[in-house]
Design an enzyme around this catalytic site. Structure first.
Site, PDB file in Angstrom:
ATOM      1  N   GLU A  51      33.549  24.666  57.316  1.00  0.00           N
ATOM      2  CA  GLU A  51      33.331  23.519  56.447  1.00  0.00           C
ATOM      3  C   GLU A  51      34.293  22.432  56.937  1.00  0.00           C
ATOM      4  OE1 GLU A  51      34.375  21.464  54.247  1.00  0.00           O
ATOM      5  OE2 GLU A  51      32.639  21.124  52.978  1.00  0.00           O
ATOM      6  N   GLN A 111      26.417  29.124  46.440  1.00  0.00           N
ATOM      7  CA  GLN A 111      27.570  30.011  46.625  1.00  0.00           C
ATOM      8  C   GLN A 111      27.883  30.728  45.320  1.00  0.00           C
ATOM      9  OE1 GLN A 111      30.714  27.875  49.244  1.00  0.00           O
ATOM     10  NE2 GLN A 111      29.821  26.260  48.006  1.00  0.00           N
ATOM     11  N   GLY A 112      27.919  32.036  45.356  1.00  0.00           N
ATOM     12  CA  GLY A 112      28.208  32.804  44.152  1.00  0.00           C
ATOM     13  C   GLY A 112      29.549  33.497  44.242  1.00  0.00           C
TER      14      GLY A 112
HETATM   15  C1  LIG Z   1      31.841  20.603  40.139  1.00  0.00           C
HETATM   16  C2  LIG Z   1      32.125  22.047  40.378  1.00  0.00           C
HETATM   17  C3  LIG Z   1      31.294  22.766  41.208  1.00  0.00           C
HETATM   18  C4  LIG Z   1      31.523  24.118  41.424  1.00  0.00           C
HETATM   19  N1  LIG Z   1      30.665  24.815  42.233  1.00  0.00           N
HETATM   20  C5  LIG Z   1      30.857  26.139  42.407  1.00  0.00           C
HETATM   21  C6  LIG Z   1      29.921  26.931  43.152  1.00  0.00           C
HETATM   22  O1  LIG Z   1      28.929  26.407  43.653  1.00  0.00           O
HETATM   23  N2  LIG Z   1      30.143  28.230  43.302  1.00  0.00           N
HETATM   24  C7  LIG Z   1      31.239  28.850  42.777  1.00  0.00           C
HETATM   25  O2  LIG Z   1      31.411  30.037  42.959  1.00  0.00           O
HETATM   26  N3  LIG Z   1      32.140  28.155  42.037  1.00  0.00           N
HETATM   27  C8  LIG Z   1      31.963  26.824  41.840  1.00  0.00           C
HETATM   28  N4  LIG Z   1      32.863  26.096  41.067  1.00  0.00           N
HETATM   29  C9  LIG Z   1      33.959  26.819  40.446  1.00  0.00           C
HETATM   30  C10 LIG Z   1      35.340  26.488  40.981  1.00  0.00           C
HETATM   31  O3  LIG Z   1      35.503  27.047  42.249  1.00  0.00           O
HETATM   32  C11 LIG Z   1      36.367  27.005  39.972  1.00  0.00           C
HETATM   33  O4  LIG Z   1      36.198  26.305  38.780  1.00  0.00           O
HETATM   34  C12 LIG Z   1      37.780  26.833  40.440  1.00  0.00           C
HETATM   35  O5  LIG Z   1      38.057  27.642  41.549  1.00  0.00           O
HETATM   36  C13 LIG Z   1      38.794  27.144  39.330  1.00  0.00           C
HETATM   37  O6  LIG Z   1      38.537  28.349  38.694  1.00  0.00           O
HETATM   38  P1  LIG Z   1      38.448  28.431  37.110  1.00  0.00           P
HETATM   39  O7  LIG Z   1      37.477  27.423  36.677  1.00  0.00           O
HETATM   40  O8  LIG Z   1      38.218  29.825  36.751  1.00  0.00           O
HETATM   41  O9  LIG Z   1      39.866  27.973  36.598  1.00  0.00           O
HETATM   42  P2  LIG Z   1      41.151  28.888  36.526  1.00  0.00           P
HETATM   43  O10 LIG Z   1      41.385  29.559  37.809  1.00  0.00           O
HETATM   44  O11 LIG Z   1      41.128  29.704  35.290  1.00  0.00           O
HETATM   45  O12 LIG Z   1      42.251  27.780  36.360  1.00  0.00           O
HETATM   46  C14 LIG Z   1      42.639  27.192  35.108  1.00  0.00           C
HETATM   47  C15 LIG Z   1      43.903  26.391  35.330  1.00  0.00           C
HETATM   48  O13 LIG Z   1      44.946  27.254  35.796  1.00  0.00           O
HETATM   49  C16 LIG Z   1      45.459  26.803  37.001  1.00  0.00           C
HETATM   50  N5  LIG Z   1      45.844  27.915  37.862  1.00  0.00           N
HETATM   51  C17 LIG Z   1      45.127  29.012  38.193  1.00  0.00           C
HETATM   52  N6  LIG Z   1      45.793  29.775  39.066  1.00  0.00           N
HETATM   53  C18 LIG Z   1      46.945  29.137  39.321  1.00  0.00           C
HETATM   54  C19 LIG Z   1      48.063  29.417  40.143  1.00  0.00           C
HETATM   55  N7  LIG Z   1      48.128  30.482  40.933  1.00  0.00           N
HETATM   56  N8  LIG Z   1      49.064  28.522  40.151  1.00  0.00           N
HETATM   57  C20 LIG Z   1      49.015  27.413  39.372  1.00  0.00           C
HETATM   58  N9  LIG Z   1      48.008  27.107  38.575  1.00  0.00           N
HETATM   59  C21 LIG Z   1      46.982  27.968  38.545  1.00  0.00           C
HETATM   60  C22 LIG Z   1      44.339  26.001  37.619  1.00  0.00           C
HETATM   61  O14 LIG Z   1      44.831  25.093  38.582  1.00  0.00           O
HETATM   62  C23 LIG Z   1      43.736  25.341  36.422  1.00  0.00           C
HETATM   63  O15 LIG Z   1      44.484  24.209  36.101  1.00  0.00           O
HETATM   64  C24 LIG Z   1      32.629  24.759  40.822  1.00  0.00           C
HETATM   65  C25 LIG Z   1      33.463  24.030  39.976  1.00  0.00           C
HETATM   66  C26 LIG Z   1      33.214  22.686  39.749  1.00  0.00           C
HETATM   67  C27 LIG Z   1      34.123  21.938  38.841  1.00  0.00           C
END
Ligand SMILES: Cc1cc2nc3c(=O)[nH]c(=O)nc-3n(C[C@H](O)[C@H](O)[C@H](O)COP(=O)(O)OP(=O)(O)OC[C@H]3O[C@@H](n4cnc5c(N)ncnc54)[C@H](O)[C@@H]3O)c2cc1C
Lengths: 398, 387
Positions: A248, A130-131
């Site tokens: 899912e 998934q991208g």
């Molecule tokens: C093990 C693992 C597997 C993954 N696999 C995939 C994959 O296959 N494909 C893919 O596309 N992605 C994947 N991801 C990515 C994952 O979907 C993102 O890491 C996640 O959605 C959070 O985005 P971010 O890392 O940019 O954090 P951010 O969105 O920057 O968040 C940083 C912090 O801010 C908080 N925050 C952000 N927005 C809000 C809000 N509106 N209200 C309150 N708090 C907020 C978050 O909760 C977090 O604590 C994976 C991540 C992990 C850890």
């Protein structure tokens, strides 16, 4: 209220259980559950397992018969997950293909897309990833910057994806890209079925905090996709994503059952660890912690069953899934945190030096941090619960 | 697989809910606190008319012969409105105990009356300075022919002035252990006892210290066998704890509803406060706890009704979780309301006080943790006695 399974469901369980016992990798049931670490061997191991499931008719049980499935009911899917968890079966390398991409294509894909992809998902011949996430778009996926620009019947895609699980093993990517920019942030995003094996796609490993390499960065430089690779309508990818997420439907169940099992393991640990010559479980403080964890892991399982009942009655999942996800991921993190605490200072010993369970506790402790982030962070789940279940005002910016 | 209350059970909840809302929701509790029991009395007969008091009584004695799960909707609704009174003690303790251990005489005497709403029970367990452990039961009960002479004091007895009868553990045999404890029923009308009101933080439940100065009761008032009361008490506790979990779920349900509604309408900094995540996420945490507590409580009552193998741990854990979550949610509810939450006028404090009342009711939290651990096979049951 009725917690029993029907005779037919129990027969299904029996059939799958026997199949698993006969087909798991050698020594697996006796506890020899080593998966090779080398990338090539790792990939081959997981693909072999995927193929074996396919050959046994157990790869995609919920799929329609005409696509090679069993048209399993939701309950049968749950039983399937329970049995997989029971034997600690190897992970499904094509989880994304089978549980998400395949069903979505069946629902809204073109005939050509069905023809081209569905069978290969089933056999494990083509692995999907998934991208969605990007360096500047995580919780807020509407902020994606990867762009797809039309060039005749082709699209040129440029940008960067990140945290792409199994991207290094994947043949195809379910990719979100921006195709236009308008008033509404959700508009102008399109889903492409991207070929990962092309010059414009470069996958680089990211090493996780648990030392493993499951996810990746994916660089897209004039990567090519065709009109025929678009799912749904151009600019309407958001709807496709919603459809995909509705499919899912049993993943959380697997996590809930896994937690149940991990708790049982924790009880064994609490009896194994000694404190002043006594098993730790003799200490009332430890017992209190254990009762508390028991209560909450039972609570998470029961709550899951209650939500499942709702899903069965309504015919589709609701926002309650966010609650299950939040509860089970937070609780898993807590459980493993406790498991290290219980081992005292030697709890820091890792890998071959770990004292208990071949580093099971340390590995899972580290892994568990990803659970409250991947698939939507706990904070985002709380927003969803607050807004969709309790009707609270929408978050700023939404 | 179906983990939900049945349509009939939900429908019954609807009737009770509507009735209590028509009666002004927490108005009854508020009037009761001020000493006006009129609305409370109306509700007692109203609930009986709806059939609430006869649900779990066998048909033979004028009941519907339904199970613990059928009480759940009623219990949740009573908890939601912080209703005063002894429904919990009567229908979820006295009834199951009498149904299982009561003599024919006792069943005839009490069950039909409970079913029609004219008989209530309270539990008089604690003694001054004592505990919920066997050693804490020191009130003497000497056997004299057909009579038993009671001498001693029971304290923190809930709503004794509303009760027609009390169930109390007393010492018919010597020592400090479980043996020698008997469970007896005392009918308030027959007796000359001194009752001293004790001020309760939760004034919607009245507490009293009751002194028995050589009070004579008939031996027919002993439940089950003489000296074997402790085990009966334990079974009764399972029933009432499963029910108590549901009462607390009802309270939490009211709290989460209040908090969410207030967060939608109260504006500060040009926003409804529910938009601020410090507030929103707090309410979500309360909601998650509520749903976990509800799932645990449903299961506890299912386990009780079906006498499932894990019923002891299921019930204790449901009670422990609900008590903790209820207290936490009630406290957060005040914080979410700000200044107005601190006032007498708003209902928030009613729940804080009721939650606190239930926290150690009929057994300390610590002892329940240990009992759960024992039920799970992690320690010897006798170890529990130390707490
Ligand atoms: C093990 C693992 C597997 C993954 N696999 C995939 C994959 O296959 N494909 C893919 O596309 N992605 C994947 N991801 C990515 C994952 O979907 C993102 O890491 C996640 O959605 C959070 O985005 P971010 O890392 O940019 O954090 P951010 O969105 O920057 O968040 C940083 C912090 O801010 C908080 N925050 C952000 N927005 C809000 C809000 N509106 N209200 C309150 N708090 C907020 C978050 O909760 C977090 O604590 C994976 C991540 C992990 C850890």
């Amino acid at each position: 209220m009725d917690f029993s399974f029907t005779e037919k469901e129990e027969a299904f369980r029996q059939e799958f259980r026997i199949w698993l016992e006969n087909n798991l990798p050698d020594g697996w049931l006796d506890g020899k559950r080593d998966i090779p670490e080398d990338k090539e061997q790792y990939s081959e191991f997981l693909r072999n397992w995927q193929r074996k499931l396919y050959e046994g008719g157990w790869a995609a049980i919920a799929w329609p018969k005409k696509y090679g499935g069993r048209e399993a009911s939701l309950i049968e899917e749950i039983i399937y997950q329970q049995e997989m968890v029971r034997v600690k079966a190897p992970p499904l390398v094509n989880y994304v293909g089978i549980h998400m991409v395949g069903p979505t294509l069946m629902q809204i894909g073109t005939e050509e897309q069905k023809e081209a992809y569905i069978q290969k998902i089933l056999t494990g011949e083509e692995v999907w990833c998934q991208g969605y996430s990007e360096p500047n778009a995580g919780s807020d996926l509407t902020a994606i910057q990867t762009s797809a620009v039309r060039d005749g019947d082709r699209w040129k895609i440029n940008g960067q994806k990140v945290w792409t699980s199994f991207g290094h093993l994947a043949d195809r990517c379910f990719l979100l890209a921006r195709t236009s920019r308008g008033e509404k942030k959700h508009k102008g995003i399109t889903v492409f079925l991207l070929d990962m094996n092309q010059p414009g796609v470069e996958t680089r490993p990211i090493i996780q905090m648990d030392g493993k390499h499951d996810f990746n960065e994916v660089y897209l430089e004039d990567a090519i996709a065709y009109d025929a690779d678009i799912v749904g309508e151009v600019d309407e990818g958001w709807r496709v994503m919603i459809a995909l997420l509705m499919h899912e439907r049993s993943g959380i169940g697997a996590q809930v059952f896994t937690l149940e099992q991990q708790f049982e393991d924790l009880v064994v640990l609490a009896k194994e660890v000694q404190e002043d010559g006594q098993p730790l479980i003799q200490n009332p403080f430890t017992r209190k912690t254990m009762v508390d964890l028991y209560t909450r892991s039972r609570g998470s399982l029961l709550n899951y069953y209650r939500n499942l009942t709702k899903t069965l009655k309504n015919g589709q999942p609701s926002a309650e899934g966010s609650m299950d996800k939040l509860i089970v991921s937070e609780l898993t993190k807590e459980l493993f945190s406790q498991s290290l605490s219980m081992q005292g200072h030697q709890g820091v010993l890792w890998k071959e030096d770990a004292i208990f369970g071949d580093s099971y506790w340390q590995d899972n402790f580290l892994y568990s941090f990803g659970m409250t982030i991947g698939g939507g962070t706990s904070e985002v789940q709380k927003n969803t619960i607050g807004e969709r279940i309790l009707g609270l005002p929408k978050d700023l910016g939404r | 697989m179906d983990f939900s209350l049945s349509e009939e059970q939900e429908m019954f909840r609807g009737y009770v809910n509507k009735y209590l809302n028509n009666m002004g929701h927490t108005k009854t509790a508020r009037e009761f606190i001020k000493g006006d029991t009129e609305s409370y009395e109306t509700i007692v007969s109203g609930l009986a008319e709806l059939g609430c008091t006869s649900i779990n009584i066998s048909e033979e004695y004028g009941g519907m012969e339904l199970g613990a799960l059928d009480l759940v909707p009623v219990l949740e609704e009573l908890g939601r409105s912080v209703l005063p009174g002894l429904y919990l003690e009567t229908n979820s303790f006295a009834v199951p105990v009498l149904e299982k251990f009561g003599s024919e005489y006792q069943k005839q005497k009490y069950l039909p009356a409970i079913a029609e709403g004219s008989q209530t029970f309270s539990i008089a367990w604690l003694e001054p300075g004592g505990s919920y452990q066997p050693a804490g039961i020191q009130m003497t009960a000497s056997l004299e022919g057909d009579f038993i002479r009671l001498h001693g004091t029971k304290t923190l007895v809930p709503d004794a002035e509303l009760a027609n009868s009390l169930i109390l553990p007393v010492r018919t045999g010597g020592g400090k252990g479980e043996g020698g404890i008997s469970l007896v029923i005392v009918d308030m009308a027959d007796l000359n006892i001194t009752m001293l009101k004790q001020k309760n933080i939760d004034d919607s439940r009245h507490l009293a210290e009751i002194t028995f100065d050589n009070v004579e009761i008939s031996q027919e008032q002993v439940i089950g066998s003489l000296h074997k009361g402790w085990d009966i008490l334990q079974e009764g506790l399972l029933a009432i704890n499963a029910a108590l979990a549901s009462v607390m779920v009802g309270g939490m349900e009211a709290i989460v509803g209040m908090a969410a509604e207030y967060a939608k309408i109260r504006e500060q900094f040009g926003q409804p406060i529910g938009r601020f995540q410090a507030v929103k996420h707090k309410i979500v945490d309360m909601k998650v706890d509520l749903e976990m507590a509800r799932s645990l409580a449903y299961y506890a009552n299912w386990a009780l009704e079906n006498e499932s193998e894990d019923q002891v741990q299921a019930i204790i854990c449901a009670r422990l979780f609900a008590a903790e979550a209820y207290n936490k949610a009630a406290a957060n509810n005040i914080q979410i309301h700000g200044g107005i939450g601190f006032t007498e006028e708003i209902d928030c404090h009613l729940y804080v006080k009721r939650a606190r009342f239930y926290e150690h009711y009929l057994g300390s939290t610590q002892s329940y943790y240990e009992k759960a651990a024992a039920a799970l096979g992690w320690c010897e049951p006798e170890k529990v006695e130390q707490f």
